[in-house]
Motif scaffolding. Structure first.
Motif, PDB file in Angstrom:
ATOM      1  N   TYR A   1       0.909  -1.121  -0.217  1.00 40.12           N
ATOM      2  CA  TYR A   1       0.071  -0.047   0.067  1.00 40.12           C
ATOM      3  C   TYR A   1       0.768   1.440   0.069  1.00 40.12           C
ATOM      4  CZ  TYR A   1      -4.488  -2.397   0.525  1.00 40.12           C
ATOM      5  OH  TYR A   1      -5.584  -3.108   0.163  1.00 40.12           O
TER       6      TYR A   1
ATOM      7  N   ALA B   1       2.537  -0.354   4.074  1.00 42.44           N
ATOM      8  CA  ALA B   1       2.038  -1.560   4.557  1.00 42.44           C
ATOM      9  C   ALA B   1       2.246  -2.713   3.573  1.00 42.44           C
ATOM     10  CB  ALA B   1       0.571  -1.331   5.028  1.00 42.44           C
TER      11      ALA B   1
ATOM     12  N   GLY C   1      -6.721  -9.376   8.559  1.00 39.74           N
ATOM     13  CA  GLY C   1      -5.428  -8.484   8.190  1.00 39.74           C
ATOM     14  C   GLY C   1      -4.450  -9.313   7.757  1.00 39.74           C
ATOM     15  N   CYS C   2      -5.084 -10.451   7.206  1.00 44.14           N
ATOM     16  CA  CYS C   2      -4.018 -11.222   6.514  1.00 44.14           C
ATOM     17  C   CYS C   2      -3.869 -10.992   4.785  1.00 44.14           C
ATOM     18  CB  CYS C   2      -4.370 -12.874   6.556  1.00 44.14           C
ATOM     19  SG  CYS C   2      -5.702 -13.124   5.801  1.00 44.14           S
TER      20      CYS C   2
END
Ligand code: ATP
Ligand code: MG
Lengths: 358, 284
Positions: free
Chosen positions: A13, A17, A40-41
């Motif tokens: 991102y 991230a 969140g994986c």
């Protein structure tokens, strides 16, 4: 209809991230693939990259032989069902379902035909002139699916479509989705973190952890033959029981337990012994001693939770344990159960790497 | 009990005083406007309606030379309406488009640009009135409706309101629309505009009233009588009164004032439900 191929997919991102770290997979025509993994994986990120809603940092996505990396979402021939439905609030159900077709310049009769067909398939024919806020959650979900179906896309994408529904409706819609997908035979990707949904819907399941695919295969294959500790604990409910262990050349030692029936394991290495709750049985000669803390009666089954007493003499905490049995086994709270199991049905993992050894 | 009664009476008394304070001047203006000029000159302001209602209002609205030298009351009313509506509609369109660009197009300068737009709040038209006049004069647009309206329609407040509203629209709607093949323009027209209905209504109403009441800019911009708005008309008629001449036509000045307040009041009364909804409710 077409197959879908992801090659070397990565996603970083703009804020740095890293959400997806190298994913390769091929999905066959008409296959139902489920992405499952902890929050969140990177499941949604991966799905959204297929949809074209996120850019692809690295790698390529093909639908059939068409490279779609730089194709706009509208031209990818994919349809998506969102978690919160994302229906256009000011349009009627009919308006919602026909909007995508209108934008593609489809003739009116064809649009009407498709909308009516999809509506009767989904049993929302009576609501076509209502607005979304006049529908129940389940009905909205059907409309969202109808909006995807009328497009007759190559690929369906679902991002946790059932998580806003109550438990009963969820089961019902789950079955309906499966039936619908069978019937339409459209390649589908379905994201969820509900492992029952994952197990029951998938032709093949991809367990994702920290942006990578841990393992991919038929649900039952993943259940029986997990490649890693992560997959073993993630798939199966109640969760697999884990005991720290070491192999001394002959026997598997876990605290005061000394288990035979294991050989060929590396010595002087920290291992993990995994036992599924449903492979345990009460056995007066069994080595495991379990103190009963809680009994959950689910009807046909009882789930008995407690601690393994054999591990009390170490400084580690008591090992939480779960034992799944029939409704006739109803031990007293704080009583002690002796449990046995078949070594062949247990799994051994390397503690450091999480790899399965046996 | 007694205590409670006193509280009730005193709060109502305060409210009634407030209502009188606000509405009495309007009433006096109306009552006075229905009297003959001689009565007003002799007896001053009137508190009860007189018999000249039709004569006065007819002359003001429909008779050439009735109020101004040549322009009719209806023409001024029309000019005011054009200004009010053009002002409001222009502001809504411009600020929606600006907010759309700022919220949905991730260009690099979006945030600083928004700050700049917001800063223009500190620079109302009055501050830049001379350069604005200069520009329009050079463009030959003095005394035109377009010249009157266009310099006023950039709106920081409107942009701000729409920006806040657009940001509250869930992202998934945009994503669903993208998958449905909507273009940037299509999403705006088909999804955002209908979703913003109540917001648009509220801003239209506020801006109509603000536009209607514009004073300084129309005063500078318009030189010909035929372009006067009601507000300018009022200013002119009182000036004529002050300069003196024959029998001062106070009743006409009052009538014009009443006519000028009426449309904004009506708009607010009729649309107040929408108005409140737009400001309070976040429809999703
Ligand atoms: N727009 C974004 N910008 C930056 N980071 C993001 C963005 N979206 C997601 N991430 C990060 O990427 C990672 C993966 O997010 P993703 O939404 O794919 O998770 P998920 O597997 O769908 O989780 P969940 O089950 O909670 O929906 C997370 O660590 C998240 O913080
Ligand atoms: Mg997600």
């Amino acid at each position: 209809m077409a197959n879908l191929a992801l090659t070397g997919i990565r996603k970083t991102y703009p804020n740095g991230a890293v959400a997806v770290r190298g994913v390769d997979m091929t999905i066959d025509d008409g296959e139902f693939i489920v992405f499952v993994g902890p929050s969140g994986c990177g499941k949604s990120t991966l799905l959204r990259m297929v949809a074209g809603l996120e850019s692809i940092t690295e790698g390529s996505i093909h639908i059939g032989d068409r490279l779609i990396n730089d194709v706009s979402p509208a031209d990818r021939d994919v349809a998506m069902v969102f978690q919160n439905y994302a229906l256009y609030p000011h349009m009627t159900v009919r308006g919602n379902m026909s909007y995508g077709l209108k934008n593609r310049g489809m003739p009116k009769e064809e649009i009407n035909k498709r909308v009516n067909d999809a509506a009767s398939l989904l049993r929302i024919g009576d609501y076509l002139d209502r607005q979304p806020n006049e529908l129940s959650g389940g009905q909205r979900q059907r409309v969202a699916m109808g909006r995807a179906i009328v497009r007759e896309p190559e690929v369906f994408l679902f991002d946790e479509p059932l998580s806003n529904l109550d438990a009963k409706l969820r089961v019902q819609m789950r079955i309906e989705i499966k039936r619908l997908q069978r019937r339409l035979n459209v390649t589908s990707i379905y994201v969820t973190h509900d492992q029952t949904e994952a197990m029951t819907l998938a032709d093949r399941l991809a367990v994702i952890n920290d942006g990578k695919i841990e393992q991919m295969g038929a649900p039952i294959e993943l259940y029986n033959n997990p490649a890693t500790l992560f997959v073993a604990t993630f798939i199966g409910a109640p969760q697999m029981n884990l005991l720290p262990a070491q192999f001394d050349g002959e026997k598997l030692i876990s605290n005061t337990l000394s288990l035979s029936g294991y050989d060929g394991l590396p010595q002087s290495q920290n291992l993990i012994l995994g036992i599924r709750p449903d492979t345990l049985r009460t056995d007066d000669n069994g080595q495991l001693e379990m103190r009963v803390d809680l009994v959950e009666q689910h009807g046909a089954d009882n789930l008995i939770y407690g601690a393994i007493l054999n591990s009390e003499n170490t400084d580690s905490e008591e090992t939480e344990f779960c034992f799944k049995t029939g409704q006739e086994v109803m031990p007293e709270i704080d009583s002690t159960l002796r449990l046995g199991f078949d070594p062949d049905k247990t799994l051994i993992f390397d503690k450091e790497s999480g790899d399965r050894l046996r | 009990m007694k205590n409670w009664n006193w509280r009730l009476i005193s709060t109502h008394a305060i409210l009634i005083v407030g209502v009188l304070f606000m509405s009495l001047p309007v009433w006096v203006a109306f009552a006075t406007s229905t009297h003959a000029p001689e009565t007003i000159l002799r007896d001053g302001l009137q508190f009860l309606p007189g018999s000249h209602f039709f004569t006065t209002y007819n002359e003001v609205l429909f008779v050439e030379g009735g109020v101004m030298k040549s322009v009719l009351g209806t023409t001024m009313l029309k000019n005011s309406l054009i200004l009010g509506l053009g002002f409001a509609i222009g502001k809504v369109i411009i600020s929606m488009l600006a907010a759309y660009a700022i919220v949905y197009f991730r260009f690099r300068l979006a945030t600083p640009l928004f700050c700049v737009i917001f800063l223009t709040l500190l620079l109302p038209l009055e501050v830049r009135i001379i350069p604005s006049y200069e520009v329009l004069a050079k463009l030959g647009m003095l005394d035109t409706h377009v010249g009157l309206i266009v310099p006023l329609i950039a709106s920081a407040t409107g942009t701000f309101f729409f920006r806040q509203f657009f940001r509250s629209v869930p992202d998934e709607l945009l994503e669903a629309a993208r998958l449905d093949g909507a273009t940037a323009w299509g999403f705006f027209i088909d999804i955002l505009v209908p979703l913003s209905k109540t917001m648009i209504a509220a801003i239209l109403i506020i801006m109509f009233v603000v536009g209607w009441n514009q004073y300084l800019w129309p005063l500078i911009m318009t030189t010909k009588e035929e372009n006067y708005t009601l507000v300018i008309g009022i200013k002119q008629i009182y000036q004529i009164l002050a300069e003196g001449g024959e029998l001062p036509q106070y009743q006409k000045a009052f009538a014009l004032t009443i006519l000028a307040t009426l449309p904004p009041v009506l708009v607010v009364l009729i649309f107040q439900n929408w108005f409140v909804k737009g400001l309070v409710e976040s429809e999703k």
